[in-house]
Design a protein around this motif. Structure first.
Motif, PDB file in Angstrom:
ATOM      1  N   LEU A  35       0.836  -1.203   0.000  1.00 43.94           N
ATOM      2  CA  LEU A  35       0.000   0.000   0.000  1.00 43.94           C
ATOM      3  C   LEU A  35       0.870   1.252   0.000  1.00 43.94           C
ATOM      4  O   LEU A  35       2.037   1.222   0.391  1.00 43.94           O
ATOM      5  CB  LEU A  35      -0.905  -0.003   1.230  1.00 43.94           C
ATOM      6  N   LEU A  39      -2.447   1.356   6.670  1.00 44.93           N
ATOM      7  CA  LEU A  39      -3.736   0.784   6.308  1.00 44.93           C
ATOM      8  C   LEU A  39      -4.878   1.492   7.026  1.00 44.93           C
ATOM      9  O   LEU A  39      -4.880   1.632   8.240  1.00 44.93           O
ATOM     10  CB  LEU A  39      -3.759  -0.705   6.633  1.00 44.93           C
ATOM     11  N   SER A  43      -7.907   1.747   1.843  1.00 41.77           N
ATOM     12  CA  SER A  43      -7.601   0.451   1.246  1.00 41.77           C
ATOM     13  C   SER A  43      -8.691  -0.581   1.528  1.00 41.77           C
ATOM     14  O   SER A  43      -8.441  -1.789   1.505  1.00 41.77           O
ATOM     15  CB  SER A  43      -6.251  -0.052   1.778  1.00 41.77           C
ATOM     16  N   TYR A  46      -9.269  -3.722  -0.878  1.00 42.03           N
ATOM     17  CA  TYR A  46      -8.312  -4.827  -0.782  1.00 42.03           C
ATOM     18  C   TYR A  46      -8.585  -5.653   0.475  1.00 42.03           C
ATOM     19  O   TYR A  46      -8.518  -6.885   0.450  1.00 42.03           O
ATOM     20  CB  TYR A  46      -6.882  -4.294  -0.757  1.00 42.03           C
ATOM     21  N   THR A  86       0.196   0.223  -4.669  1.00 42.54           N
ATOM     22  CA  THR A  86      -0.736   1.320  -4.903  1.00 42.54           C
ATOM     23  C   THR A  86      -0.009   2.632  -4.650  1.00 42.54           C
ATOM     24  O   THR A  86       0.849   2.714  -3.771  1.00 42.54           O
ATOM     25  CB  THR A  86      -1.975   1.239  -3.984  1.00 42.54           C
ATOM     26  N   GLU A 212      -5.305   6.997  -6.446  1.00 40.10           N
ATOM     27  CA  GLU A 212      -4.656   5.711  -6.199  1.00 40.10           C
ATOM     28  C   GLU A 212      -4.719   4.802  -7.419  1.00 40.10           C
ATOM     29  O   GLU A 212      -5.796   4.423  -7.866  1.00 40.10           O
ATOM     30  CB  GLU A 212      -5.322   5.020  -5.015  1.00 40.10           C
TER      31      GLU A 212
END
Length: 325
Positions: A35, A39, A43, A46, A86, A212
């Motif tokens: 990432l 996090l 995100s 995902y 990403t 992103e």
């Protein structure tokens, strides 16, 4: 009422079972995703693709790894430390300019949340309202796209006092009237402290740039097209599920990163909806990517961010891997 993301993705024909992606990759093919940042619900797609078994159904064992201030996802993927990454499309373009052999295979934040943040009491409702005001920015990030927005809106920058400074405190103290920001998360922090806000989004003023993107190396995309396609399919399913089950999604994210504020994450997830489930996503698929949009961003970076290298955008962008109708 917002369109159901599950109906949204079903309308595009994105069922893994229906399209055969569940067998596209070899059983439990291990890949990693780095990432761009720590996090959080940024995100969520995902996280839910993993939690609900969409990656597993696609034959993938995906390790989701956080980024951070000292972790460059673009460089890590280019070096082979991670399979996918990403990052903002601008970071990928600068990486390509530095000789990284990358391939952009998707773009989940199809509308970029870069723009300007101010307190509602300042009365800044259009870019022209910045004239006579003080604007805080820091290089990179939203500043590139903000400059393009101000130029497109005919703002006389000689009438705007700009200062290089960061943090929401400069707004709360009245030191500045506005600052560059990502409008899906930074306004929430102020709102939760009792400060009503106003935002201007560069994308609403004709500045086309993905936020992103999902990328891998060009060599990996060429060697493993089935895995890349399966990963993109399952990721689209994950985002659809996240928006149709927001409470479950926030809980799943908090279970991984318990330091996050539940209310902030819940509000951010809802704000992200319009930046991910766009008209382009409806037409081309969630997390789909268009070469023309990346080419537009390339032009912006050359004009406002000092990017000088020549880049073959057609070779960099691989729209064929994104989830399809």
């Amino acid at each position: 009422m917002p369109i159901s993301a599950r109906n949204f993705i079903a309308a595009l024909g994105l069922s893994a079972a229906a399209t055969g992606f569940a067998t596209a990759a070899s059983a439990e093919e291990s890949v990693s995703l780095r990432l761009s940042w720590l996090l959080n619900v940024q995100s969520a797609g995902y996280v839910m693709a993993d939690a609900k078994g969409f990656y597993k159904d696609a034959g993938l064992d995906v390790e989701i790894m956080p980024g951070g201030p000292n972790l460059n996802s673009t460089a890590m993927v280019a070096a082979g430390q991670n399979t996918f990454g990403t990052n903002d499309v601008s970071a990928v373009l600068f990486g390509e300019a530095e000789g990284m052999d990358l391939a952009v295979v998707g773009a989940c934040f199809q509308k970029n949340p870069a723009g300007l943040l101010s307190l509602a009491e300042t009365g800044i409702k259009t870019p022209k309202d910045l004239e006579g005001k003080t604007l805080a920015y820091n290089e990179g990030g939203p500043w590139t796209y903000t400059q393009a927005m101000l130029a497109k809106s005919g703002v006389d920058m000689s009438k705007v006092n700009t200062v290089v400074i960061m943090g929401n405190e400069v707004l709360m103290s009245g030191r500045v009237d506005a600052k560059t920001a990502f409008v899906v998360n930074e306004p929430i922090a102020l709102e939760l402290q009792g400060y009503p806000t106003a935002t201007l989004v560069a994308a609403d003023y004709g500045v086309n740039a993905y936020a992103e993107t999902i990328f891998t190396t060009a060599a990996y995309a060429e060697a493993h097209p089935d895995i890349v396609e399966a990963f993109m399919q399952a990721t689209a399913e994950g985002w659809a599920y996240a928006f149709d089950h927001p409470e479950e999604t926030v809980e799943a994210v908090l279970a991984i990163n318990g330091e996050l504020d539940p209310e902030q994450q819940s509000r951010q997830l809802e704000l992200q909806r319009d930046f991910i489930l766009t008209d382009s996503a409806r037409e081309n698929g969630i997390c789909s990517v268009e070469t023309a949009n990346v080419a537009d961003t390339y032009g912006l970076l050359k004009e406002y961010a000092g990017l000088e290298a020549e880049i073959d955008i057609d070779a960099l962008v691989k729209p064929e891997f994104a989830a399809k109708k």
